[in-house]
Design a protein around this motif. Structure first.
Motif, PDB file in Angstrom:
ATOM      1  N   ARG A   1      42.482  31.954  44.935  1.00  0.00           N
ATOM      2  CA  ARG A   1      41.853  33.270  44.798  1.00  0.00           C
ATOM      3  C   ARG A   1      42.882  34.321  44.401  1.00  0.00           C
ATOM      4  NH1 ARG A   1      40.606  35.390  49.224  1.00  0.00           N
ATOM      5  NH2 ARG A   1      39.065  36.880  48.446  1.00  0.00           N
ATOM      6  N   LYS A   2      44.045  34.272  45.007  1.00  0.00           N
ATOM      7  CA  LYS A   2      45.091  35.244  44.699  1.00  0.00           C
ATOM      8  C   LYS A   2      45.554  35.108  43.250  1.00  0.00           C
ATOM      9  CE  LYS A   2      46.931  35.286  49.431  1.00  0.00           C
ATOM     10  NZ  LYS A   2      46.638  36.685  49.773  1.00  0.00           N
TER      11      LYS A   2
ATOM     12  N   SER B   1      43.939  33.710  40.759  1.00  0.00           N
ATOM     13  CA  SER B   1      42.843  34.092  39.860  1.00  0.00           C
ATOM     14  C   SER B   1      42.750  35.605  39.731  1.00  0.00           C
ATOM     15  CB  SER B   1      41.515  33.526  40.388  1.00  0.00           C
ATOM     16  OG  SER B   1      41.535  32.120  40.400  1.00  0.00           O
ATOM     17  N   ALA B   2      42.934  36.299  40.858  1.00  0.00           N
ATOM     18  CA  ALA B   2      42.898  37.765  40.835  1.00  0.00           C
ATOM     19  C   ALA B   2      44.028  38.330  39.983  1.00  0.00           C
ATOM     20  CB  ALA B   2      42.981  38.314  42.255  1.00  0.00           C
ATOM     21  N   GLU B   3      45.218  37.742  40.114  1.00  0.00           N
ATOM     22  CA  GLU B   3      46.351  38.208  39.310  1.00  0.00           C
ATOM     23  C   GLU B   3      46.129  37.936  37.824  1.00  0.00           C
ATOM     24  OE1 GLU B   3      49.311  39.942  40.095  1.00  0.00           O
ATOM     25  OE2 GLU B   3      48.089  40.368  41.863  1.00  0.00           O
TER      26      GLU B   3
ATOM     27  N   GLY C   1      43.501  40.505  36.751  1.00  0.00           N
ATOM     28  CA  GLY C   1      44.084  41.837  36.759  1.00  0.00           C
ATOM     29  C   GLY C   1      45.052  42.069  35.625  1.00  0.00           C
TER      30      GLY C   1
ATOM     31  N   ILE D   1      41.539  44.508  43.066  1.00  0.00           N
ATOM     32  CA  ILE D   1      42.094  43.242  43.562  1.00  0.00           C
ATOM     33  C   ILE D   1      43.221  43.418  44.579  1.00  0.00           C
ATOM     34  CG2 ILE D   1      41.488  42.061  41.415  1.00  0.00           C
ATOM     35  CD1 ILE D   1      44.511  42.080  40.722  1.00  0.00           C
TER      36      ILE D   1
ATOM     37  N   VAL E   1      42.884  41.422  47.562  1.00  0.00           N
ATOM     38  CA  VAL E   1      42.875  39.971  47.368  1.00  0.00           C
ATOM     39  C   VAL E   1      44.290  39.436  47.178  1.00  0.00           C
ATOM     40  CG1 VAL E   1      42.018  38.060  45.951  1.00  0.00           C
ATOM     41  CG2 VAL E   1      40.586  40.091  46.311  1.00  0.00           C
ATOM     42  N   SER E   2      44.986  40.001  46.190  1.00  0.00           N
ATOM     43  CA  SER E   2      46.310  39.470  45.823  1.00  0.00           C
ATOM     44  C   SER E   2      47.441  40.473  45.990  1.00  0.00           C
ATOM     45  CB  SER E   2      46.285  39.007  44.362  1.00  0.00           C
ATOM     46  OG  SER E   2      46.104  40.129  43.499  1.00  0.00           O
TER      47      SER E   2
ATOM     48  N   GLY F   1      47.512  43.045  43.976  1.00  0.00           N
ATOM     49  CA  GLY F   1      47.431  43.796  42.718  1.00  0.00           C
ATOM     50  C   GLY F   1      48.775  44.035  42.064  1.00  0.00           C
TER      51      GLY F   1
END
Length: 228
Positions: free
Chosen positions: A3-4, A6-8, A11, A54, A57-58, A60
């Motif tokens: 998830r992290k 994917s968020a990066e 982003g 995000i 989540v990560s 950002g």
């Protein structure tokens, strides 16, 4: 971790697609080009929006140098830096590829510099390697210092994305003429892959300088912002 990462990826894709896309697609549009101010604002707004999206989540980061700076400051696990960097570079490269696909749909399209970073003959203002290196290091030192200060417990809650985004806007206003503003190795890598210049041969500077600036910025913050 998926998830992290994917968020990066998402982003960084957004940051490059909007921040660099504004320069590639809109800045020179005949008669109504947005210019340096427009590019600077689009990059800052894009960063601010995605940190809000995000950050929970990560973190950002959307920038390998930011990940390194946060790790040096003890705010991010050092073992996550490489996976984050790979996701960020992949996101930036995907955004650059999408921008190339869109830009090439215009009659008479020539990629040219394609928004890539550079010094010497590849600098928008003809600035030297030394000038480019100093600008990238100094601005990254201050950028990481601001990031760490903005996310500190003493900072007003909820305002970090605004502070960080506006800081990127200000940085672009200063450094676009010098290097076309990197401070982000992922950005530099993605765009250099599609440029029809010698951008790839100069890519080393846009990894070394932001990374060095991030380390220095983190150390300065630890000495000034967190000193007891």
């Amino acid at each position: 971790m998926f998830r992290k990462l994917s968020a990066e990826f998402i982003g960084t894709f957004w940051l490059i697609f909007i921040g660099s896309g504004s320069g590639i697609l809109a800045a020179t549009f005949a008669g109504i080009g947005i210019g340096i101010v427009g590019i600077s604002l689009s990059a800052g707004i894009a960063l601010m929006a995605m940190i809000y999206a995000i950050g929970g989540v990560s973190g950002g980061h959307m920038n390998p140098a930011v990940s390194v700076g946060l790790a040096v400051a003890g705010k991010f696990p050092a073992g996550h830096v490489l996976p984050y960097a790979l996701a960020q570079v992949a996101g930036a490269t995907a955004a650059a590829a999408m921008l190339y696909l869109i830009a090439s749909g215009r009659a008479g399209f020539v990629a040219g510099g394609f928004g890539a970073n550079g010094y010497g003959e590849l600098s928008p203002g003809g600035y030297s390697l030394t000038a480019g290196f100093v600008a990238e290091v100094v601005l990254m030192v201050l950028f990481v210092f601001i990031i760490l200060g903005s996310i500190h417990d003493r900072a007003p809650a909820g305002f970090a994305p605004i502070s960080i985004g506006l800081s990127l806007t200000a940085i672009n206003l200063v450094s676009i003429p010098v290097t076309n503003t990197s401070l982000n190795p992922a950005r530099s890598t993605g765009l250099a892959l599609f440029a029809e210049t010698g951008a790839l041969s100069q890519l080393w500077l846009f990894w070394v300088a932001p990374m060095a600036g991030a380390v220095i910025g983190a150390l300065v913050w630890k000495a000034v912002g967190e000193a007891r």
